[in-house]
Design a protein around this motif. Structure first.
Motif, PDB file in Angstrom:
ATOM      1  N   GLU A 556       0.567  -1.174  -0.054  1.00  0.00           N
ATOM      2  CA  GLU A 556       0.186   0.494  -0.254  1.00  0.00           C
ATOM      3  C   GLU A 556       0.772   0.925  -0.428  1.00  0.00           C
ATOM      4  N   SER A 557       2.163   1.340  -0.253  1.00  0.00           N
ATOM      5  CA  SER A 557       3.254   1.661   0.206  1.00  0.00           C
ATOM      6  C   SER A 557       3.597   2.698  -1.074  1.00  0.00           C
ATOM      7  N   PRO A 558       3.976   3.844  -2.029  1.00  0.00           N
ATOM      8  CA  PRO A 558       3.699   5.068  -1.349  1.00  0.00           C
ATOM      9  C   PRO A 558       2.237   5.436  -1.029  1.00  0.00           C
ATOM     10  N   TRP A 559       1.775   5.486  -2.171  1.00  0.00           N
ATOM     11  CA  TRP A 559       0.083   5.762  -2.553  1.00  0.00           C
ATOM     12  C   TRP A 559      -0.899   6.144  -1.280  1.00  0.00           C
ATOM     13  N   TYR A 560      -1.461   5.167   0.179  1.00  0.00           N
ATOM     14  CA  TYR A 560      -1.966   4.916   0.536  1.00  0.00           C
ATOM     15  C   TYR A 560      -1.404   4.996   2.264  1.00  0.00           C
ATOM     16  N   ASP A 561       0.234   4.839   2.198  1.00  0.00           N
ATOM     17  CA  ASP A 561       0.354   4.687   3.256  1.00  0.00           C
ATOM     18  C   ASP A 561       1.950   5.050   3.357  1.00  0.00           C
ATOM     19  N   CYS A 562       2.282   6.064   4.221  1.00  0.00           N
ATOM     20  CA  CYS A 562       4.039   5.874   4.238  1.00  0.00           C
ATOM     21  C   CYS A 562       4.698   4.376   4.103  1.00  0.00           C
ATOM     22  N   TRP A 563       5.881   4.609   4.027  1.00  0.00           N
ATOM     23  CA  TRP A 563       6.316   2.860   3.704  1.00  0.00           C
ATOM     24  C   TRP A 563       6.950   2.279   5.458  1.00  0.00           C
TER      25      TRP A 563
ATOM     26  N   LEU B  41       3.980  11.228  -2.575  1.00  0.00           N
ATOM     27  CA  LEU B  41       2.408  10.699  -1.998  1.00  0.00           C
ATOM     28  C   LEU B  41       3.661   9.498  -0.443  1.00  0.00           C
ATOM     29  N   ASN B  42       2.664  10.290   0.786  1.00  0.00           N
ATOM     30  CA  ASN B  42       3.040   9.834   1.677  1.00  0.00           C
ATOM     31  C   ASN B  42       4.535  10.192   2.631  1.00  0.00           C
ATOM     32  N   ARG B  89      -6.068   4.854  -6.109  1.00  0.00           N
ATOM     33  CA  ARG B  89      -4.172   4.202  -6.906  1.00  0.00           C
ATOM     34  C   ARG B  89      -4.832   3.406  -8.095  1.00  0.00           C
TER      35      ARG B  89
END
Lengths: 761, 188
Positions: A556-563, B41-42, B89
């Motif tokens: 899900e990183s990086p779009w939805y959450d930080c790595w 992105l984050n 996404r």
């Protein structure tokens, strides 16, 4: 057999063995000639290409701007200068890049002396480049605690040198940016006409650590004739010192235009500049560049020669193998006697970067070829525990941090314990492991210990909402197994019984009925109330609550959450659902049995779900062993190596991670692979026809693959010390007892190794 | 006098129309227009290239991120009157048809009209209030935008003054940690 016959047979065996070893050693000449520091320098490998001693504290090399993790970038990128401390193969934010020097020619009026290279020559322990615009040649070699530069200027050029303790890698404009290094202070002083000293104080970097200070003491073989110091952007001609007031300082110095050659030694210390000077005086009191280089080569030769491989291995195979060994022994770094935080005589190692990467293959390889080092490394970890409160998972710049998953120091200790490494206080080690497993680190849970521990102990898993909940649960369960193993060995049955139960905790995130691409059962997110979560809300809006569907293929990183906030760190559920190294039989059962697991593994590799570029799947190609199909493990390994590893600059498929990737390759080239924390190696078709490990107990263990060829890649049968050996795994004890494992290779799979499956917990 | 007034009125009208046309044509988005965005992105930066395709009344946005690519489809009714932006996404080699009330990387024409008329509009259940007309610079050239700020969450957007395709030129402080900036335009 009569006693005489036995003696004769043993004698013959001994002679044959000696002949083989002599033959191998003679044929190979020096081993270090096969090390190519450029393998893995481009692409994803990010290896350090400059000179370094084994586990060497000082790693001088070129820095091409501030962004590359190991300093170097390929042509035509300009070289900013040469700094003295680097790391190798790392991802995330850069660390170090301290005490930069740069030779130049001309007036002392310009701070930026970046130059374009017109040639570069790199081999083990040696770096050389010539700059295009000024024809200055810079050669570098190194000791453990000092770097040595031999700089050749053009005839009649004004020989000048910039010394910049304000430089460092990973500088970013954003204040306090995560994983960025940040300037704290620096100082410089022209001590005499041949000496300059100072320091660089930097904080942050990959482990988001507090400030660390790198002190230096530079000495020249010729006198300084002119100097300018700077602070901030202001130049101060003739001013000999700039004290630290939070601005970058440095000096431009000239040596006139006498001889073409200038030799520079730069002592490095984490204690003081005078200690840096003492490091020069004690290690390299002379000015003989070649002698320093030769000493470095001997140090490496002593380690690399602990494994001989068949003389008829291809040139590329030799390069890949010995460079892999070399990469494995670059980190962690030995800073014994250079600890600024407490004083004792124990070994002190830094740059565990990080154990999540290295526990699987690097540390087991060090245990096999240099157990004395592994003992020091573990004792250093215990020393850190005694003074800092926790063993490191990651550590750099004298500070623990950061964690990526488990508290994997447990694996190193269990691995050492089950392999019988002496000289480690295992009672203390168990205490340190239990601290990880019982006491929440509090505050910054990325620094050390186990983040989410309270929930893990309460629920038996880390619930979604806590960073890296999935792989923390999976890793903690394995770490608990490691604790159980050591406790059992020490006779602490009550601890064993508790932690062997915790070792099953991965099952609490195993969603039995979840199906994906024909496979059933996956490690999936679950909330603290026990609900499985299909839709995961992202962001932190006060009014929007958008969600995404979590699937076993998802990262899900990086779009939805930080790595660092994801459910599974640097991996997918497809990968982590195989990552249960202590209980593969249960994973097979939960996957629907042998055939279903076979299909699941095939899907994983055939559909491209396997990620060669990262560590969570390191063991997975070997999992066919547990369904009695070691031939399929060997097939997968062969494909992975031939398709992803080679002797080129892009020859390492992912970040080398302190030698993790390289050590994976070395093991598989020999036909061995460890299940770290457990006392056996899985056996696969070797890539090399012969290899001989010279053990520290003066015995040798030899692996021979008879009739190995591109066609004959399958093990037909095996003999250990002349006796049939029908299992596709071997105990560590059998290896260190010395002897000979001979594989008979064939062009088709056989039933070898299909019956006696690897040990279970 | 009357003739003079009429002449003045004529020139005023022409000036207004010209001015409006000039604004509307600040960024001509047509079939095949390529836009490159720098996404944050984050805290990780990624360049995502978009190609606008207009086969019918829908808008198809083809995206490429490193070695991956895919498509978003914005339906005609969404182009006209969507009430929210999707932050879904993209999936490699897949077409994502957005809901009829969702756009991607742009607001709907009705929302843009509201903005022009009332200096505010509602999107993703948030009221965005116009701050000022502003230029953003893409490839060194100015692009006319309307700078808006959300009343809740304080997201800021710079919306390109193109009534048919009111693309987002820049977004910051998105609480979903998906922000982006237009960095290059190719209309050839």
């Amino acid at each position: 057999m009569t006693k005489m016959k036995v003696n004769n047979a043993l004698g013959t065996l001994l002679i044959v063995g000696l002949l083989f070893l002599t033959h191998v050693a003679d044929a190979q000449g020096s081993h270090h000639q096969y090390v190519d520091p450029m393998i893995g320098s481009q692409g994803s490998g990010r290896v350090f290409i400059g000179p370094s001693c084994p586990f060497g504290m000082v790693k001088p090399g070129p820095d091409c701007g501030t962004s590359p993790n190991s300093g170097w970038l390929p042509f035509p990128k300009e070289v900013t200068g040469f700094s003295q401390v680097h790391v190798s193969g790392t991802g995330g934010g850069p660390k170090y890049g301290n005490i930069l020097i740069m030779p130049f020619s001309g007036n002392l009026g310009k701070l930026d002396q970046s130059s374009v290279r017109k040639e570069e020559n790199i081999k083990l322990g040696y770096y050389e480049t010539v700059f295009e615009d000024n024809d200055i040649k810079t050669e570098i070699t190194t000791g453990d605690r000092l770097s040595f530069y031999r700089i050749t200027y053009p005839e009649n050029a004004i020989r000048a040198l910039k010394i910049d303790p304000g430089f460092f890698l990973g500088e970013q404009e954003e204040p306090n940016a995560r994983e960025a290094q940040q300037f704290v202070g620096s100082e410089i002083e022209i001590v005499s006409e041949t000496e300059v000293r100072g320091y660089s104080r930097i904080r942050g970097g990959w482990n988001n650590g507090p400030a660390y200070t790198v002190y230096f003491y530079a000495v020249f073989d010729q006198p300084i004739t002119e100097y300018v110091t700077w602070k901030g952007n202001q130049l101060f001609p003739g001013v000999a010192a700039q004290f630290d007031e939070g601005k970058k300082t440095g000096t431009l110095i000239a040596f006139g235009n006498g001889t073409k050659l200038l030799n520079v030694k730069i002592g490095i210390s984490f204690l003081s500049s005078l200690k840096a000077k003492a490091n020069i005086d004690s290690e390299v009191p002379h000015w003989n560049f070649e002698k320093v280089l030769s000493s470095l080569e001997q140090k490496w030769e002593a380690l690399l020669s602990r494994i001989d491989i068949s003389p008829d291995a291809t040139e590329d195979q030799k390069k890949m193998f010995y460079t892999g060994l070399y990469h494995t022994m670059l980190m962690p770094v030995d800073r014994t006697g250079e600890n600024p935080l407490w004083t004792n005589d124990d070994p002190y190692y830094d740059d565990f970067y990080c154990i999540w990467d290295t526990f699987r293959s690097s540390n087991p390889l060090i245990t096999l070829i240099a157990p004395e080092r592994e003992i020091e490394i573990i004792n250093a970890m215990l020393n850190i525990y005694q003074h800092d409160g926790y063993m490191p998972e990651g550590r750099s710049g004298n500070a623990n941090g950061r964690t990526q998953g488990g508290s994997n120091a447990e694996v190193l200790i269990a691995d050492a314990f089950v392999k019988g490494l002496k000289g480690i206080n295992y009672e203390l080690a168990l205490e340190a492991m239990l601290k990880d497993a019982t006491v929440p680190p509090g505050g910054n849970e990325e620094q050390e210990g186990r983040g989410g521990l309270t929930e893990y102990l309460r629920l038996g898993y880390v619930p979604y909402g806590i960073d890296r909940a999935g792989n923390r649960t999976v890793d903690y369960a394995y770490n608990d197994y490691n604790i159980a193993v050591v406790a059992k060995g020490l006779g602490k049955t009550y601890i064993y019984e508790e932690y062997i139960k915790h070792a099953d905790n991965w099952q609490n995130l195993w969603r039995e009925d979840y199906e994906d691409h024909g496979a059933t059962g996956f490690i999936m997110p679950r909330d603290a109330s026990g609900n499985w979560l299909d839709e995961l809300v992202f962001g932190h809006s006060k009014i929007q609550k958008p969600a995404f569907t979590y699937t076993p293929m998802m990262n899900e990183s990086p779009w939805y959450d930080c790595w660092w906030c994801v459910f599974l760190y640097e991996g997918t559920s497809w990968e982590y659902s195989f990552s249960i190294p202590h209980d593969i039989p249960e994973v097979i059962r939960k996957s629907g049995g042998k055939d279903a697991f076979h299909k699941r593994l095939d899907t994983f590799f055939d559909e491209g779900f396997y990620n060669v570029a990262n560590e969570p799947s390191f063991l997975t190609p070997c999992l066919y062993h547990w369904i009695g199909r070691p031939d399929l493990s060997s097939e997968r390994i062969y494909s992975i190596i031939t398709e992803n590893f080679n002797a080129s600059r892009k020859g390492i498929p992912g970040n080398d991670d302190s030698g993790a990737m390289s050590s994976w390759l070395v093991f598989h080239m020999m036909g061995l692979y460890p299940n770290a924390g457990q006392a056996y190696y899985l056996l696969n078709s070797p890539i090399l026809k012969e290899s001989a490990i010279h053990l520290d107990n003066d015995k040798d263990f030899r692996i021979v693959a008879k009739n190995l060829s591109d066609k004959n890649r399958y093990i037909k049968s095996a003999k250990l010390n002349g006796k049939p050996f029908n299992q596709a795994w071997i105990c560590h004890e059998d290896v260190i007892n010395g002897g000979e494992l001979v594989f008979e290779m064939d062009s088709k799979p056989s039933d070898w190794g299909t019956k006696i499956l690897p040990p279970v917990k | 006098m009357k003739r003079t007034f009429c002449t003045f009125l004529f020139f005023l009208t022409v000036a207004c129309v010209y001015s409006q046309q000039k604004t509307e044509e600040t960024l001509d988005i047509k079939d095949g227009t390529r836009l490159s965005y720098l996404f944050d992105l984050n805290k990780q930066k990624r360049v995502i290239d978009l190609i606008m395709k207009m086969p019918s009344d829908s808008l198809i946005i083809e995206w490429t991120l490193r070695s991956e690519n895919g498509r978003y489809v914005i339906l005609p009714e969404a182009l006209e009157s969507a009430e929210g932006m999707s932050f879904k996404r993209g999936e490699h080699q897949k077409t994502i048809v957005l809901n009829p009330d969702e756009t991607f990387c742009m607001i709907s024409q009705s929302a843009f009209k509201d903005l022009l008329k009332n200096n505010r509009f509602v999107y993703n259940n948030t009221t965005y209030v116009q701050q000022k007309e502003d230029d953003i610079y893409v490839d060194g050239s100015p692009v006319r935008t309307l700078h808006v700020k959300a009343e809740i969450d304080e997201t800021e957007m710079w919306i390109i003054k193109n009534p048919r395709y009111p693309m987002i030129g820049k977004m910051i402080r998105n609480p979903l940690d998906i922000n982006f900036t237009l960095i290059s335009i190719n209309t050839d």
